[in-house]
Design a protein around this motif. Structure first.
Motif, PDB file in Angstrom:
ATOM      1  N   ASP A  24       2.212   6.617  -6.933  1.00 48.21           N
ATOM      2  CA  ASP A  24       1.227   7.535  -7.504  1.00 48.21           C
ATOM      3  C   ASP A  24       1.585   8.991  -7.232  1.00 48.21           C
ATOM      4  N   LEU A  25       2.073   9.294  -6.034  1.00 40.29           N
ATOM      5  CA  LEU A  25       2.408  10.673  -5.687  1.00 40.29           C
ATOM      6  C   LEU A  25       3.626  11.186  -6.449  1.00 40.29           C
ATOM      7  N   SER A  39       0.826  -1.206   0.000  1.00 38.66           N
ATOM      8  CA  SER A  39       0.000   0.000   0.000  1.00 38.66           C
ATOM      9  C   SER A  39       0.862   1.258   0.000  1.00 38.66           C
ATOM     10  N   SER A  89      -0.513  13.747   2.001  1.00 34.31           N
ATOM     11  CA  SER A  89      -0.823  12.348   2.298  1.00 34.31           C
ATOM     12  C   SER A  89      -0.102  11.811   3.521  1.00 34.31           C
ATOM     13  N   ARG A  98       2.567   1.699  -3.393  1.00 36.25           N
ATOM     14  CA  ARG A  98       1.639   2.182  -4.415  1.00 36.25           C
ATOM     15  C   ARG A  98       1.347   3.672  -4.227  1.00 36.25           C
ATOM     16  N   THR A  99       1.177   4.097  -2.978  1.00 35.31           N
ATOM     17  CA  THR A  99       0.922   5.513  -2.718  1.00 35.31           C
ATOM     18  C   THR A  99       2.097   6.368  -3.163  1.00 35.31           C
TER      19      THR A  99
END
Length: 286
Positions: free
Chosen positions: A78-79, A71, A260, A74-75
């Motif tokens: 994407d960022l 997780s 985030s 993946r974050t």
């Protein structure tokens, strides 16, 4: 601290300090955690789960903590618009940072393959549509620090530090002062920060260097070594997050990550400039 335990694991030096005695079975459990993690994720050993995926693709079941790592990766992917990705492993190997530590590039830099075309990382594990070499070094060492801390806390330790060569997490009252090692001079520091209960991780491009301008921090969007940022430090609640953000800060502005994550940071650039979050629980030297 009343007791200390030093050992080598996943290719680096570790030290555990505790106010309470570290019992033999607790030391053994820490070593077992490191071995199990290495057996899963190391791209430098041919008997690992990651090596099996590189050979034939398919599915690799992961323990429960694998979901959190996936997780986070993946974050960060994407960022950073793909600047951070576990698929950078084959690009690192192509630049010479391979399982044999050849340090001889075999291909020109090129972007890592696209996550959505190849990789599915779920709570059940990792699935690759075709063979690919993964690398979780962006946050994996930090997660192993967390797993060791959690093991010690479950055993009753209330004041403990796990330090994996500068990636550390502390549980305890008050705070300690930690020096930020100068990336060009290991005998000096660029400043200090205070660490309470939480994590401090660091990344520096000079840690693993070879050839002309080659090192272990790549921008996966280009496959090229980052030459603007030379070092990053992050304070966060846990070491996995701090470790991952250290890597992400080489390829993304802190503002792009701040929405985030809750963290403090220090960045040092190749032109000698430093940048840090405000307020920072510490001080930089002029």
């Amino acid at each position: 601290m009343a007791d200390s335990f030093s050992f080598e694991a996943i290719g680096t030096n570790w030290r555990v300090d505790s106010r309470a005695p570290l019992l033999p079975r607790q030391r053994t459990e820490l070593l077992q955690l490191a071995e199990e993690y290495d057996t899963l994720y190391s791209r430098f050993r041919r008997d690992s789960g990651v090596a099996a995926l590189a050979e034939s693709g398919g599915h690799l079941p992961l323990p429960r903590h694998g979901a959190a790592l996936g997780s986070l990766m993946r974050t960060l992917h994407d960022l950073t618009d793909g600047g951070v990705t576990p698929l950078v492993g084959e690009r690192l190997a192509a630049q010479g940072y391979d399982a044999d530590y050849s340090f001889v590039p075999t291909a020109p830099p090129s972007p890592a393959r696209a996550w959505d075309d190849l990789l599915d990382w779920t709570a059940d594990g990792v699935t690759l549509a075709e063979p690919a070499l993964l690398d979780v070094g962006a946050a994996g060492k930090g997660q192993l620090v967390d797993l060791m801390v959690e093991s010690l806390v479950a055993a009753g330790h209330q004041d403990v530090i796990v330090d994996a060569s500068g990636d550390m997490r502390r549980i305890g009252d008050g705070s300690i002062t930690v020096a930020l090692e100068h990336p060009y001079d290991a005998s000096s520091a660029i400043g200090t920060v205070g660490l309470g209960s939480g994590a401090l991780c660091a990344s520096a491009s000079n840690r693993r260097t070879w050839g002309d301008g080659l090192h272990h921090v790549l921008d996966a969007r280009t496959g090229r070594c980052v030459d603007t940022v030379v070092a990053s430090w992050v304070l966060a609640e846990d070491a996995m997050t701090a470790d991952g953000l250290c890597t992400a800060l080489f390829v993304a502005d802190p503002v792009e990550l701040a929405g985030s994550f809750d963290f403090d940071y220090v960045l040092m650039y190749s032109d000698g400039r430093a940048r840090f979050s405000i307020p920072l629980a510490g001080a930089l030297f002029s």
